[in-house]
Design a protein around this motif. Structure first.
Motif, mmCIF file in Angstrom:
data_model
loop_
_atom_site.group_PDB
_atom_site.id
_atom_site.type_symbol
_atom_site.label_atom_id
_atom_site.label_comp_id
_atom_site.label_asym_id
_atom_site.label_seq_id
_atom_site.Cartn_x
_atom_site.Cartn_y
_atom_site.Cartn_z
ATOM 1 N N VAL A 31 -16.647 9.715 53.011
ATOM 2 C CA VAL A 31 -17.884 9.862 52.244
ATOM 3 C C VAL A 31 -17.599 10.169 50.783
ATOM 4 N N ILE A 32 -16.655 11.069 50.518
ATOM 5 C CA ILE A 32 -16.483 11.535 49.141
ATOM 6 C C ILE A 32 -15.447 10.767 48.318
ATOM 7 N N LEU A 33 -14.457 10.178 48.970
ATOM 8 C CA LEU A 33 -13.402 9.524 48.191
ATOM 9 C C LEU A 33 -13.899 8.381 47.311
ATOM 10 N N PRO A 34 -14.808 7.528 47.773
ATOM 11 C CA PRO A 34 -15.299 6.482 46.859
ATOM 12 C C PRO A 34 -15.990 7.068 45.621
ATOM 13 N N VAL A 35 -16.743 8.150 45.809
ATOM 14 C CA VAL A 35 -17.441 8.772 44.683
ATOM 15 C C VAL A 35 -16.434 9.395 43.716
ATOM 16 N N LEU A 36 -15.494 10.168 44.266
ATOM 17 C CA LEU A 36 -14.486 10.805 43.419
ATOM 18 C C LEU A 36 -13.601 9.776 42.716
ATOM 19 N N SER A 37 -13.208 8.750 43.439
ATOM 20 C CA SER A 37 -12.366 7.713 42.846
ATOM 21 C C SER A 37 -13.069 7.039 41.672
ATOM 22 N N GLY A 38 -14.348 6.730 41.843
ATOM 23 C CA GLY A 38 -15.109 6.097 40.769
ATOM 24 C C GLY A 38 -15.252 7.003 39.555
ATOM 25 N N LEU A 39 -15.510 8.274 39.799
ATOM 26 C CA LEU A 39 -15.660 9.231 38.708
ATOM 27 C C LEU A 39 -14.340 9.418 37.951
ATOM 28 N N LEU A 40 -13.251 9.582 38.685
ATOM 29 C CA LEU A 40 -11.943 9.758 38.056
ATOM 30 C C LEU A 40 -11.494 8.491 37.320
ATOM 31 N N ASP A 41 -11.821 7.334 37.866
ATOM 32 C CA ASP A 41 -11.493 6.075 37.204
ATOM 33 C C ASP A 41 -12.237 5.967 35.874
ATOM 34 N N GLY A 42 -13.500 6.353 35.879
ATOM 35 C CA GLY A 42 -14.288 6.336 34.642
ATOM 36 C C GLY A 42 -13.725 7.279 33.589
ATOM 37 N N ILE A 43 -13.271 8.456 34.023
ATOM 38 C CA ILE A 43 -12.671 9.416 33.095
ATOM 39 C C ILE A 43 -11.384 8.837 32.512
ATOM 40 N N ALA A 44 -10.545 8.249 33.352
ATOM 41 C CA ALA A 44 -9.261 7.703 32.891
ATOM 42 C C ALA A 44 -9.463 6.547 31.913
ATOM 43 N N LYS A 45 -10.475 5.719 32.155
ATOM 44 C CA LYS A 45 -10.698 4.541 31.314
ATOM 45 C C LYS A 45 -11.407 4.855 30.007
ATOM 46 N N ASN A 46 -12.366 5.797 30.037
ATOM 47 C CA ASN A 46 -13.155 6.061 28.832
ATOM 48 C C ASN A 46 -13.650 7.512 28.820
ATOM 49 N N PRO A 47 -12.761 8.468 28.612
ATOM 50 C CA PRO A 47 -13.171 9.872 28.667
ATOM 51 C C PRO A 47 -14.172 10.256 27.584
ATOM 52 N N ARG A 48 -14.165 9.544 26.472
ATOM 53 C CA ARG A 48 -15.085 9.881 25.381
ATOM 54 C C ARG A 48 -16.537 9.502 25.693
ATOM 55 N N ALA A 49 -16.750 8.743 26.747
ATOM 56 C CA ALA A 49 -18.108 8.348 27.122
ATOM 57 C C ALA A 49 -18.895 9.505 27.734
ATOM 58 N N PHE A 50 -18.198 10.566 28.111
ATOM 59 C CA PHE A 50 -18.848 11.692 28.774
ATOM 60 C C PHE A 50 -19.194 12.782 27.761
ATOM 61 N N GLY A 51 -20.296 13.478 28.032
ATOM 62 C CA GLY A 51 -20.812 14.472 27.106
ATOM 63 C C GLY A 51 -19.898 15.666 26.900
ATOM 64 N N ARG A 52 -19.917 16.148 25.679
ATOM 65 C CA ARG A 52 -19.153 17.356 25.339
ATOM 66 C C ARG A 52 -19.912 18.597 25.785
ATOM 67 N N THR A 53 -19.146 19.609 26.156
ATOM 68 C CA THR A 53 -19.724 20.925 26.433
ATOM 69 C C THR A 53 -19.174 21.848 25.350
ATOM 70 N N SER A 54 -18.735 23.027 25.717
ATOM 71 C CA SER A 54 -18.147 23.934 24.736
ATOM 72 C C SER A 54 -16.632 23.934 24.858
ATOM 73 N N TRP A 55 -15.981 24.511 23.882
ATOM 74 C CA TRP A 55 -14.529 24.649 23.881
ATOM 75 C C TRP A 55 -13.824 23.309 24.029
ATOM 76 N N ASN A 56 -14.365 22.305 23.397
ATOM 77 C CA ASN A 56 -13.737 20.987 23.379
ATOM 78 C C ASN A 56 -13.559 20.401 24.780
ATOM 79 N N THR A 57 -14.461 20.715 25.655
ATOM 80 C CA THR A 57 -14.429 20.151 27.003
ATOM 81 C C THR A 57 -15.531 19.122 27.140
ATOM 82 N N ARG A 58 -15.385 18.308 28.149
ATOM 83 C CA ARG A 58 -16.374 17.282 28.483
ATOM 84 C C ARG A 58 -16.711 17.409 29.958
ATOM 85 N N ILE A 59 -17.837 16.822 30.349
ATOM 86 C CA ILE A 59 -18.244 16.901 31.749
ATOM 87 C C ILE A 59 -18.677 15.521 32.239
ATOM 88 N N ALA A 60 -18.170 15.163 33.407
ATOM 89 C CA ALA A 60 -18.546 13.914 34.069
ATOM 90 C C ALA A 60 -19.281 14.292 35.344
#
Length: 95
Positions: A31-60
């Motif tokens: 159930v969870i691996l396809p969701v996690l794999s897709g999210l991690l793939d998106g982070i690896a390919k384009n991390p700047r597409a995700f919103g910034r939070t504080s302390w120079n972090t981002r959240i997907a």
């Protein structure tokens, strides 16, 4: 043939590794691996597409996919940003 999209290396903190292990124990891998794999793939390919939070972090965040599939939030940082050895440091995961 177009250039293959650049993928940054994903490096886990100890806290992230422990949290991901706990998530896998609580939920079915099927159930969870396809969701996690897709999210991690998106982070690896384009991390700047995700919103910034504080302390120079981002959240997907994963999209809600029904009652049986949890929604995930992954907090991460881009290390060595704009350098040749740039990579993503995975900090926390929450359901």
């Amino acid at each position: 043939m177009p250039d293959e999209q650049r993928r940054l290396t994903l490096q886990e903190t100890e806290e992230f590794s422990g949290e991901i292990d706990a998530v896998v124990k609580r939920h079915s891998r099927d159930v969870i691996l396809p969701v996690l794999s897709g999210l991690l793939d998106g982070i690896a390919k384009n991390p700047r597409a995700f919103g910034r939070t504080s302390w120079n972090t981002r959240i997907a965040k994963s999209d809600p996919l029904g009652l049986t599939i949890p929604t995930f939030s992954i907090v991460f940082q881009i290390q060595n940003e704009d350098e040749k050895d740039e990579y993503v440091l995975l900090l926390w995961i929450r359901t």
